[in-house]
Write a protein that holds these residues in place. Structure first.
Motif, short mmCIF file in Angstrom:
data_model
loop_
_atom_site.label_atom_id
_atom_site.label_comp_id
_atom_site.label_asym_id
_atom_site.label_seq_id
_atom_site.Cartn_x
_atom_site.Cartn_y
_atom_site.Cartn_z
N SER A 64 0.83 -1.21 0.00
CA SER A 64 0.00 0.00 0.00
C SER A 64 0.87 1.26 0.00
N PHE A 65 0.26 2.38 -0.40
CA PHE A 65 0.96 3.66 -0.28
C PHE A 65 1.35 3.91 1.18
N LYS A 66 0.43 3.63 2.11
CA LYS A 66 0.71 3.91 3.52
C LYS A 66 1.95 3.15 3.99
N ALA A 67 2.06 1.89 3.61
CA ALA A 67 3.22 1.09 4.04
C ALA A 67 4.51 1.61 3.42
N GLY A 68 4.53 1.71 2.10
CA GLY A 68 5.76 2.08 1.41
C GLY A 68 6.20 3.50 1.71
N LEU A 69 5.26 4.44 1.70
CA LEU A 69 5.62 5.84 1.92
C LEU A 69 5.98 6.11 3.38
N CYS A 70 5.36 5.35 4.30
CA CYS A 70 5.72 5.51 5.71
C CYS A 70 7.13 5.01 5.98
N VAL A 71 7.45 3.82 5.50
CA VAL A 71 8.77 3.26 5.76
C VAL A 71 9.86 4.14 5.14
N ARG A 72 9.66 4.55 3.90
CA ARG A 72 10.66 5.41 3.26
C ARG A 72 10.66 6.81 3.88
N GLY A 73 9.46 7.33 4.13
CA GLY A 73 9.35 8.68 4.67
C GLY A 73 9.91 8.80 6.06
N ARG A 74 9.80 7.74 6.86
CA ARG A 74 10.33 7.77 8.22
C ARG A 74 11.84 8.04 8.22
N GLN A 75 12.56 7.33 7.37
CA GLN A 75 14.01 7.55 7.34
C GLN A 75 14.36 8.90 6.74
N LEU A 76 13.63 9.31 5.70
CA LEU A 76 13.84 10.65 5.15
C LEU A 76 13.61 11.72 6.21
N LEU A 77 12.58 11.52 7.03
CA LEU A 77 12.23 12.51 8.04
C LEU A 77 13.29 12.58 9.14
N TYR A 78 13.74 11.43 9.62
CA TYR A 78 14.79 11.44 10.65
C TYR A 78 16.06 12.11 10.10
N ASP A 79 16.43 11.77 8.87
CA ASP A 79 17.63 12.38 8.29
C ASP A 79 17.46 13.89 8.13
N TYR A 80 16.26 14.30 7.69
CA TYR A 80 15.98 15.72 7.50
C TYR A 80 16.10 16.46 8.83
N CYS A 81 15.46 15.94 9.87
CA CYS A 81 15.48 16.60 11.17
C CYS A 81 16.89 16.66 11.75
#
Length: 369
Positions: A64-81
């Protein structure tokens, strides 16, 4: 009054966290970007009325979008912060079973997480109590990748980078209607006099208002105008000391993840959200709802003191499925869905939308390219 006409390359409608992330990505890709926000400030809707949790990607259907975008987005977000000094803490969370009848549910959650590439550590009640004093549970799952974030600090950072890349934000600018014809999008924007904006590319990231705007979008097929349900959730804060350093979640319930304990970056505990299906936006928190919260919390925290609960705030989840139905996926409707070049509609961006915001932005950029 005479209409005022303007042209711009790209318009993003909505200055929540997803709209700002998308606008930033488009501006950094070299586009002229204008963000239109109907409210008086950024992130006044769903983006500022949630748990501020960075989700690991546990519960969502594989693929699902929720699964794939969450897993990828989580790491992007931690790196961004980390790179931009946006406050966050990877505090982890416990998903708990309060008795033996819930073990099968716990195993199902662990299996779903594994399908999504998220590892959870199973632990029995005795070890759980040693790891997390004050918590009473039969067994649990440990999610080390879950965290909390300063969502407003994140949005301010995204806005700053949008503007550094030449993008602009205009507040008090509600899009009343729109029409797509001949490769161009014509937006009617509220103001003292009607303003007509013509754009080559438009992203509808209007949150709770996105489906309603789609219904007022000339040239958009009926199949791309989804129905939306509103699931209200309220939060209560907990005054004073508590024994928890990580988030505590029960097993998921219909419509949401259950009344769980989250922490703010100062360590204060808050509980929520519950689920109440409503017909219109309503952000009042009824104090009497605290009784149901107390019953739920006492199942896993015997030392809980109900008189320390205080009404905090409420949020509305933009649902694409109603009561009793399975939770729907994000809808990211690009040209391959509706057949209109240069147009993307974002529908049903509820949790984990905050976690997924940077990954959603990348997805939208790809669809517009």
């Amino acid at each position: 009054m005479t209409e005022e006409h303007y042209s711009v390359e790209t318009v993003v409608i909505g200055a929540g966290v997803v709209g700002l992330a998308t606008a930033r990505a488009l501006a950094q890709a070299g586009q002229e970007v204008l963000v239109l926000e109907s409210g008086a400030a950024i992130g006044e809707g769903t983006s500022s009325r949630n748990s501020e949790v960075v989700h690991a990607g546990i519960y969502y259907p594989e693929g699902s979008f929720k699964a794939g975008l969450c897993v990828r987005g989580r790491q992007l977000l931690y790196d961004y912060c980390q790179a931009r000094n946006v406050r966050f803490r990877k505090c982890g969370k416990w998903i708990v079973a309060t008795d033996s009848t819930q073990l099968a549910g716990l195993e199902k959650v662990q299996a779903q997480a594994a399908c999504n590439g998220v590892k959870l550590v199973a632990i029995d009640g005795r070890m759980l109590k040693a790891r997390q004093p004050g918590l009473q549970a039969f067994a649990g799952l440990w999610s080390p990748e879950t965290g909390i974030i300063d969502s407003h600090g994140l949005m301010l950072s995204l806005q700053g980078e949008l503007e550094d890349a030449g993008g602009q934000l205009v507040l008090h600018s509600e899009v009343l209607s729109a029409e797509s014809v001949a490769g161009e999008h014509r937006l009617v924007v509220a103001g003292d006099a009607p303003v007509i904006l013509r754009a080559r590319r438009v992203v509808n990231a209007a949150g709770l208002g996105a489906p309603g705007l789609a219904r007022r979008w000339g040239g958009l097929p009926d199949t791309c105008q989804p129905r939306q349900w509103l699931a209200k959730g309220v939060y209560f804060s907990y005054s004073g000391h508590h024994p928890f350093e990580s988030l505590i979640y029960p097993l998921p319930e219909p419509g949401g993840l259950g009344v769980h304990l989250t922490l703010d970056l100062a360590g204060q505990a808050r509980f929520g959200p519950d689920v109440e299906w409503v017909e219109q936006e309503d952000y009042q928190v009824a104090p009497e709802r605290a009784a149901a919260f107390a019953r739920a919390i006492r199942q896993w925290w015997p030392g809980f003191e109900a008189d320390r609960l205080q009404p905090a705030y409420a949020g509305i989840r933009p649902k694409l499925s109603g009561p009793g139905a399975a939770s729907a996926d994000f809808r990211i409707d690009g040209p391959e869905t509706h057949g209109i070049p240069g147009l993307v509609h974002l529908f049903g961006i509820e949790s984990p939308g905050l976690t997924s915001c940077l990954a959603i932005a990348d997805k939208v950029v790809g669809l517009l390219e």
